[in-house]
Design a protein around this motif. Structure first.
Motif, PDB file in Angstrom:
ATOM      1  N   GLU A  54     -30.204  -2.440 -22.671  1.00  0.00           N
ATOM      2  CA  GLU A  54     -30.175  -1.345 -23.640  1.00  0.00           C
ATOM      3  C   GLU A  54     -28.864  -0.563 -23.580  1.00  0.00           C
ATOM      4  OE1 GLU A  54     -32.460  -1.303 -25.761  1.00  0.00           O
ATOM      5  OE2 GLU A  54     -34.052  -2.437 -24.770  1.00  0.00           O
ATOM      6  N   TYR A  55     -27.988  -0.926 -22.655  1.00  0.00           N
ATOM      7  CA  TYR A  55     -26.713  -0.224 -22.503  1.00  0.00           C
ATOM      8  C   TYR A  55     -25.598  -0.920 -23.283  1.00  0.00           C
ATOM      9  CZ  TYR A  55     -27.902   3.295 -19.019  1.00  0.00           C
ATOM     10  OH  TYR A  55     -28.412   4.401 -18.384  1.00  0.00           O
ATOM     11  N   SER A  56     -24.716  -0.134 -23.861  1.00  0.00           N
ATOM     12  CA  SER A  56     -23.506  -0.627 -24.509  1.00  0.00           C
ATOM     13  C   SER A  56     -22.336   0.216 -24.021  1.00  0.00           C
ATOM     14  CB  SER A  56     -23.603  -0.510 -26.038  1.00  0.00           C
ATOM     15  OG  SER A  56     -24.663  -1.289 -26.543  1.00  0.00           O
ATOM     16  N   GLU A  57     -21.174  -0.405 -23.941  1.00  0.00           N
ATOM     17  CA  GLU A  57     -20.010   0.352 -23.527  1.00  0.00           C
ATOM     18  C   GLU A  57     -19.741   1.453 -24.544  1.00  0.00           C
ATOM     19  OE1 GLU A  57     -15.390  -0.300 -22.022  1.00  0.00           O
ATOM     20  OE2 GLU A  57     -16.603  -2.024 -22.639  1.00  0.00           O
ATOM     21  N   LEU A  58     -19.520   2.637 -24.051  1.00  0.00           N
ATOM     22  CA  LEU A  58     -19.368   3.802 -24.918  1.00  0.00           C
ATOM     23  C   LEU A  58     -18.033   3.755 -25.645  1.00  0.00           C
ATOM     24  CD1 LEU A  58     -20.729   6.453 -25.761  1.00  0.00           C
ATOM     25  CD2 LEU A  58     -19.537   7.573 -23.890  1.00  0.00           C
TER      26      LEU A  58
END
Length: 284
Positions: A54-58
């Motif tokens: 669920e994480y993506s590079e900001l």
């Protein structure tokens, strides 16, 4: 006298810079918005327990745009988790659309900025307009895609016997399309087709599907025959096992493929054209 090895100093400096750059990466959880700094995202979100998927590079967020190219099916993952159980349904639907050569666009709502409906119509009917008065988020581009596509497929989790809050916000924002009928203007969605996919840990699937369908029925959409399915993993199981169950369940795979096929077949009947000027809008 100290002799400096300039090559070693250069290499060490480069390594320190590289390490510093890696550690300065920022990752954002698409579920709860938590910001994590590190070379890789955490295996589990410390704030909401979502997985690293669920994480993506900001990065600086770009507002959703629409290029105006027409396509057949708008596929929406309405879950707060793009990569969890409802993502399995959406992936299966996408696979079927690809195998049948149907043009589509897929969106995971938790990657988009969809604000609450301003409820302009509650001030007066004519205040709710299309295009939507709120042009500050990603909803207006989705509105255009709904108008230009021929069918919509919605995938939703069961959250306490209902759809997700994210999905409800998106559906609430369709009021500007539904309100065209109340203002005696030409409707832009009559005869389009909808299919609905639902899954969850416990029951409530049929209610969730019907709650979603009500929105589309009020916009003149036609539910494909056998147009919604739901699959649940009983409460006697730990929720942590749900994802593996849905990934491996042949019944779910067959039913999702069936729903998508039914949507395509109904869409190919070209009801938008056949029903044009023959339907009396009765919209609440």
């Amino acid at each position: 006298m100290i002799k400096w090895d300039l090559n070693m100093f250069t290499i060490a400096s480069a390594e320190m810079k590289k390490t510093s750059q890696e550690e300065s990466k920022s990752w954002k959880c698409s579920v709860c918005g938590y910001i994590y700094k590190g070379n890789e995202p955490p295996e589990e979100c410390p704030q909401c327990s979502s997985s690293s998927k669920e994480y993506s590079e900001l990065k600086e967020k770009q507002k959703l745009g629409y290029d105006g190219k027409k396509f057949d099916v708008l596929l929406i993952n309405g879950s707060s988790h793009r990569a969890h159980n409802t993502g399995v349904l959406t992936d299966l639907a996408e696979k079927t659309l690809k195998s049948k050569g149907v043009s589509f666009r897929r969106f995971n709502l938790n990657e988009l900025d969809i604000q609450h409906c301003w409820c302009c119509y509650s001030m007066r009917d004519s205040a709710c307009t299309y295009p939507c008065r709120n042009q500050l988020d990603d909803a207006p581009s989705l509105h255009e895609m709904i108008v230009d596509s021929r069918a919509v497929i919605i995938a939703s989790p069961i959250n306490w016997n209902n759809m997700s809050a994210r999905l409800k916000d998106f559906l609430d924002r369709l009021t500007c399309l539904q309100n065209l009928y109340l203002l005696k203007k030409e409707g832009l969605t009559t005869g389009k087709v909808v299919g609905i996919l639902v899954n969850g840990h416990e029951d409530g699937g049929m209610k969730t599907a019907m709650d979603i369908f009500i929105y589309f029925q009020q916009m003149g959409f036609v539910l494909a025959p056998f147009g919604f399915m739901y699959r649940t993993h009983g409460s006697q199981y730990n929720a942590k096992t749900d994802n593996d169950f849905f990934k491996d369940d042949e019944k779910l795979k067959n039913e999702v493929e069936g729903i998508v096929s039914n949507v395509i077949e109904t869409m190919n009947q070209n009801l938008e054209t056949k029903l044009k000027d023959k339907i009396v809008p009765v919209s609440e």
